[in-house]
Structures are given as structure tokens and as C-alpha cells.
Design an enzyme around this catalytic site. Sequence first.
Site, PDB file in Angstrom:
ATOM      1  N   GLY A 117      -6.101   9.977  -5.924  1.00 36.35           N
ATOM      2  CA  GLY A 117      -5.050  10.311  -6.790  1.00 36.35           C
ATOM      3  C   GLY A 117      -5.293  11.662  -7.629  1.00 36.35           C
ATOM      4  O   GLY A 117      -6.377  11.900  -7.626  1.00 36.35           O
ATOM      5  N   GLN A 119      -5.619  11.805 -10.589  1.00 40.36           N
ATOM      6  CA  GLN A 119      -6.297  11.572 -11.625  1.00 40.36           C
ATOM      7  C   GLN A 119      -7.432  10.680 -11.308  1.00 40.36           C
ATOM      8  O   GLN A 119      -7.873   9.850 -11.839  1.00 40.36           O
ATOM      9  CB  GLN A 119      -5.836  11.002 -13.051  1.00 40.36           C
ATOM     10  CG  GLN A 119      -4.965  11.966 -13.958  1.00 40.36           C
ATOM     11  CD  GLN A 119      -5.760  13.143 -14.364  1.00 40.36           C
ATOM     12  OE1 GLN A 119      -6.833  12.812 -14.928  1.00 40.36           O
ATOM     13  NE2 GLN A 119      -5.500  14.235 -14.752  1.00 40.36           N
ATOM     14  N   SER A 120      -7.934  10.853 -10.110  1.00 37.21           N
ATOM     15  CA  SER A 120      -8.873  10.057  -9.380  1.00 37.21           C
ATOM     16  C   SER A 120     -10.336  10.082 -10.180  1.00 37.21           C
ATOM     17  O   SER A 120     -10.866  11.085 -10.140  1.00 37.21           O
ATOM     18  CB  SER A 120      -9.141  10.251  -7.867  1.00 37.21           C
ATOM     19  OG  SER A 120     -10.416   9.657  -7.530  1.00 37.21           O
ATOM     20  N   ASN A 121     -10.796   9.029 -10.676  1.00 42.15           N
ATOM     21  CA  ASN A 121     -12.156   8.726 -11.163  1.00 42.15           C
ATOM     22  C   ASN A 121     -13.174   8.965 -10.353  1.00 42.15           C
ATOM     23  O   ASN A 121     -14.114   9.703 -10.556  1.00 42.15           O
ATOM     24  CB  ASN A 121     -12.262   7.720 -12.047  1.00 42.15           C
ATOM     25  CG  ASN A 121     -11.270   7.193 -13.200  1.00 42.15           C
ATOM     26  OD1 ASN A 121     -11.165   8.225 -14.117  1.00 42.15           O
ATOM     27  ND2 ASN A 121     -10.595   6.283 -13.074  1.00 42.15           N
ATOM     28  N   CYS A 123     -12.886  10.653  -7.516  1.00 44.90           N
ATOM     29  CA  CYS A 123     -13.116  12.468  -7.094  1.00 44.90           C
ATOM     30  C   CYS A 123     -13.937  13.271  -8.053  1.00 44.90           C
ATOM     31  O   CYS A 123     -14.827  13.814  -7.834  1.00 44.90           O
ATOM     32  CB  CYS A 123     -11.736  12.847  -6.870  1.00 44.90           C
ATOM     33  SG  CYS A 123     -10.856  12.087  -5.431  1.00 44.90           S
TER      34      CYS A 123
END
Length: 401
Positions: A117, A119-121, A123
Site C-alpha cells: 500500500g 503507506q506500506s511499512n 516497503c
Amino acid sequence: MRGRSLTLSRVKLELARRSMSATSVPSMADFLTKKPYSPPSWASHLRPLPSHTFSLAHLPTPIHRWNLPGLPNGTELWIKRDDFTGMELSGNKVRKLEFLMAEAVDQHADTVITIGGIQSNHCRATATASNYLNLNSHLILRTSKLLADEDPGLVGNLLVERLVGANVHLISKEEYSSIGSEALTNALKEKLEKEGKKPYVIPVGGSNSLGTWGYIEAAREIEEQLNYRPDDLKFDDIVVACGSGGTIAGISLGSWLGALKAKVHAFSVCDDPDYFYDFVQGLLDGLHAGVNSRDIVNIHNAKGKGYAMNTSEELEFVKKVASSTGVILDPVYSGKAAYGLINEITKDPKCWEGRKILFIHTGGLLGLYDKVDQMASLMGNWSRMDVSESVPRKDGVGKMF
């Protein structure tokens, strides 16, 4: 003798306090080193076994009491601070990356691809870990159709990703749903291979059978922390958020096979429980674990309005927890899991009475910055300081300038 006994008791308690935050702490020289991996004895039958791991996280993470309001009589709640695994690498994802990045380097990759997503942690952690290891990173980030053709900005995880030089590729949620994460990462992999790159693909959340070892290791870490205590503390339940499935697969399997034997409760923040039971089963089968996912974890639905979407009650809960305990939860994962736990306890307090519960904080603090507009109305604790004429100034009473 009594005085000596009290002194020894104090020493034991102090050692226990320290051991809950440190077992065999790696030296600074170990950070960013690749080491041969030796599994816990109780997991040595699993296949395939990882050959190496990278030291990326600050481990072990501390465990301490957590006095959430509304707990039944005699119920003890403890929290394991996996939000302390690092700064840029904070959260649960780095435990998986320790194994995944070791395989990437073993395969002589020069580029890492992953997806998530906006705001992927995961990534953000992958981009940082790649940068540490001199690998390029490409992130496929899912956003709304209206924003897929615009600069994604610098809020929260995006700021860190772009600071460390990650290549960000935006797709719409509709494209993600119709094409699928595997096809999208494979398409980017083929493109980069044609450009002469050697890409290594990490799935959503780092959740594959290899990544599962990150939380099998976390189970061993918790065991070791408890073994150092003189009071025979044993957890009846372990509670954790579930977003992609790898964390709950690892901690559930580790608790089942090892000495913990705690009942694991996962609170799903996106797909429904049946999806995750099936997904976790696939990870377990990939390790030849020989166990049924429904036997080792209870999965509760905590997605509310949907992934990364919050009700006002959930955000108010995050604010209340921070104000009363000092622990800041992220609204996407740990916030929903803790909110779900308290709701379950409220529904059936007798079921939880007298139990010792360990809540695993999976990080995600940077995600709060994406909720600033929604959180603003909850923050009323400010005022203009009164510095009237009666307050003395440096060069005389009542002088403003």
C-alpha cells in the site's frame, strides 16, 4: 541472613528486568553482517532451512507490563516492543527481511522489488535494508485511482523511501485487484531483467515461507527472555495484528512447536479470517510443518471500515492509549489489534480473567502521519501561554521589548 536474602532477591529482579530487554545482545560489529543460520532445535525438522541470515534488527526487543484500562481482575497484559527493532527499519517486517535479504545477496541480486500500500511499512523497511546492503529498490505502491498519476508526496513512510533513493511505481487499487501482486512484481522483474538488472522479488509484507522464519525466531527470543526471569512468568495468550500473514504464521508455529505453548490470537486488518487461515496454511505447508493453521492460531476480524481506514472510535482509542500508557500504536495494524482485543475482553471478561497476555507491537509509527487530518480534532491539549505585563522581562518588569 534476611538482609542477604533481600539483597539477592533484588539482584534477581534486576537481572530479570534487564533480561526482558536483552538476552544475548549482538555486538555492534554484528550489525549488517551475514551469518550462517542455526534454527531452534524444535524447528530443525522444518524444510527448507535457511542457510544464512542478515543482522538488520536491534534485537532482542524489550517486554514490559502494559496497563491498558478496562482489563478484568487478575489479567496481566504485557507488550513486546517490536516497534523498537530500529528507526528506519522499525517494526515486524525487519525480522522477515533478515532472512529474505540474505537470500537476495546469496542469489547475487543487485535490485530488490516489492509491493504494498501507499503507506506500506514493509516497503519502507525493504527500501532501507536494500540501501544498507548496496542494492537498488523498486517499490510498487497501491493508491487511489485519482492519485495514481500524481507525485505521491513525502508523508510518513514515503518520505523515508524517497530519501533512501527507492524507485516508486504507482498503481491504482483497481489495477492491483485486477492484475494481482504476483503478476505486477513479475512484470517489473522482466522489465528490469531486460535492462540487465538481477532483481529479487519479495512478496507483500515479506510473507512467504522463508520470511516466516523471522517470527519463528521471535518465538525463540521470547522463550529466552522468559528463561532469564526468576518468577516463572508464562504467557497464556499472544496477541498480534495480521496484515499479510507471515508474522502470525511464524509466531503461531514457534509457540506451538517450542516451549511457549501460548494461544495465539491474530486480529486481521484487511482480508477476512478464512482467507488468512488458508494463506497461513500455505506457508506452513511450504515449511512441511505438518500442522493445521486452525489448530495453532485464532484469527479475529478487526478490519473495521477496511484496510488503512479508521473509525473515529479506533482513533480515539489510539489517542487514549498513548495518553494513559505512553505507548503509541499505529492506526493501521497494532491500533486495530489492541482495539479488537479490548472489544473481545469486554464481550467476555470471564474468558480472559486471570490470564497473562503478551501483545506484540508490530511498529508502523510513521503511518500516523498519514492520519494527521483525522487525528487533529482529538488533540485539544494546547493553549497560548499567558505572558502579560506582570510577567518579569529580562531587562525589567513589564517591558515587552
